[in-house]
Scaffold this active site. Structure first.
Site, PDB file in Angstrom:
ATOM      1  N   HIS A 145       0.855  36.520   6.758  1.00  0.00           N
ATOM      2  CA  HIS A 145       1.095  35.991   5.409  1.00  0.00           C
ATOM      3  C   HIS A 145       2.556  36.216   5.006  1.00  0.00           C
ATOM      4  O   HIS A 145       3.214  35.303   4.488  1.00  0.00           O
ATOM      5  CB  HIS A 145       0.153  36.684   4.428  1.00  0.00           C
ATOM      6  N   GLU A 146       3.077  37.414   5.248  1.00  0.00           N
ATOM      7  CA  GLU A 146       4.456  37.727   4.865  1.00  0.00           C
ATOM      8  C   GLU A 146       5.462  36.979   5.740  1.00  0.00           C
ATOM      9  O   GLU A 146       6.491  36.513   5.255  1.00  0.00           O
ATOM     10  CB  GLU A 146       4.693  39.241   4.928  1.00  0.00           C
ATOM     11  N   HIS A 149       5.771  33.558   4.427  1.00  0.00           N
ATOM     12  CA  HIS A 149       6.679  33.487   3.278  1.00  0.00           C
ATOM     13  C   HIS A 149       8.124  33.326   3.749  1.00  0.00           C
ATOM     14  O   HIS A 149       8.891  32.538   3.178  1.00  0.00           O
ATOM     15  CB  HIS A 149       6.573  34.760   2.433  1.00  0.00           C
ATOM     16  N   GLU A 221       1.724  31.315  -2.811  1.00  0.00           N
ATOM     17  CA  GLU A 221       0.764  32.281  -2.260  1.00  0.00           C
ATOM     18  C   GLU A 221      -0.344  31.551  -1.511  1.00  0.00           C
ATOM     19  O   GLU A 221      -0.749  31.962  -0.410  1.00  0.00           O
ATOM     20  CB  GLU A 221       0.179  33.145  -3.382  1.00  0.00           C
TER      21      GLU A 221
END
Length: 292
Positions: A145-146, A149, A221
């Site tokens: 997930h990071e 980003h 997100e």
């Protein structure tokens, strides 16, 4: 197919929201000079100049500053945290970006965040609570997930959004102050209805700008969640990680309020209205993940 549809939908939504945000900033600038002298182009130029200068200034801020604000310490090799080190390297390789720098925050509440305005400047930080409370697959999902980003340039986008919010606040305050000095000016070229609309726009502009910024954050997100599934092919692990992180009652004590919006989940455990929340409801994120 659901995963790819979500990714494309979130990308389109971001384009529309950001385009609307830029038009809104220009409208606020136009409203100010319309109230003062009945023309709009000077205000639009002022908004562009201020927006560009402020955005450039914020983009030059260092990753190290964010890490110091959150009391994070860099991990230089995998000797102490081999699985975490390997997870970051593997996800960066799958995402086809340079390996991000890795930081650890000594805090018992599970959470993580990414920073860096480009993949070349990317960095990931995780709390010790994340390492203690999540299994390897769940940690890998959070790292994905990071990394998503970073790959999606979300930190750059959020930095630009913060800069535009600040510019709107500056312009709005300037307009309200200048309005008191131009009350006796020539009103022949000002339409009464447009004048009222301009005044209302300037007054509510900071609030609307903040709402738009939060909408961008929430949308990214969702995009990072879908992108993480694309990297790991394991939506269940990310959903379970989100359940554990959002279910933790303890806030991240080391978290800086100024950087709370970049965390995986709200580190301060605040109860705010959805319009002013930087994160989507965890229940909705979990539902979308399980639907994949």
């Amino acid at each position: 197919m659901i995963m790819y549809k979500q990714i494309e939908r979130n990308k389109r939504q971001t384009v529309f929201i950001v385009a609307g945000f830029i038009l809104f900033v220009l409208a606020v600038g136009a409203a100010i000079t319309y109230m003062m002298n009945g023309e709009i182009f000077t205000g639009m130029i002022l908004a562009v100049v201020l927006g560009g200068a402020y955005t450039a200034m914020m983009l030059m801020s260092s990753t190290n500053v964010v890490m110091r604000m959150n009391h994070a310490h860099e991990v230089k090799d995998g000797s102490k945290h081999r699985r975490l080190w390997d997870a970051v390297g593997n996800m960066a390789m799958v995402a086809r970006i340079p390996r991000p720098r890795l930081f650890i925050i000594k805090d018992s509440s599970p959470n993580a965040f990414a920073t860096g305005t480009s993949p070349e400047k990317g960095a990931v930080a995780v709390t010790t609570g994340l390492l203690d409370k999540l299994n390897h697959e769940e940690i890998e999902g959070v790292i994905a997930h990071e990394v998503a980003h970073i790959r999606n340039y979300d930190i750059r986008l959020s930095t630009i959004a913060v800069a535009l919010v600040s510019v709107v606040a500056i312009i709005s305050d300037l307009g309200i102050r200048m309005m008191f000095f131009s009350r006796g000016g020539n009103n022949n070229n000002k339409h009464p209805i447009l004048l009222i609309f301009a005044l209302v726009l300037v007054i509510i502009a900071p609030l609307v700008a903040m709402m738009i910024r939060m909408a961008i954050s929430r949308n990214r997100e969702y995009l990072a969640d879908a992108s993480a599934v694309e990297l790991t092919r394991n939506p269940g692990a990310l959903a379970k990680a989100l359940e554990k992180i959002s279910g933790a009652s303890q806030p991240v004590r080391e978290a800086s309020g100024a950087s709370a919006s970049i965390y995986f989940a709200d580190p301060l455990k605040r109860k705010t209205a959805q319009l002013f929340s930087s994160h989507p409801p965890p229940e909705e994120r979990i539902k979308r993940l399980y639907n994949m």
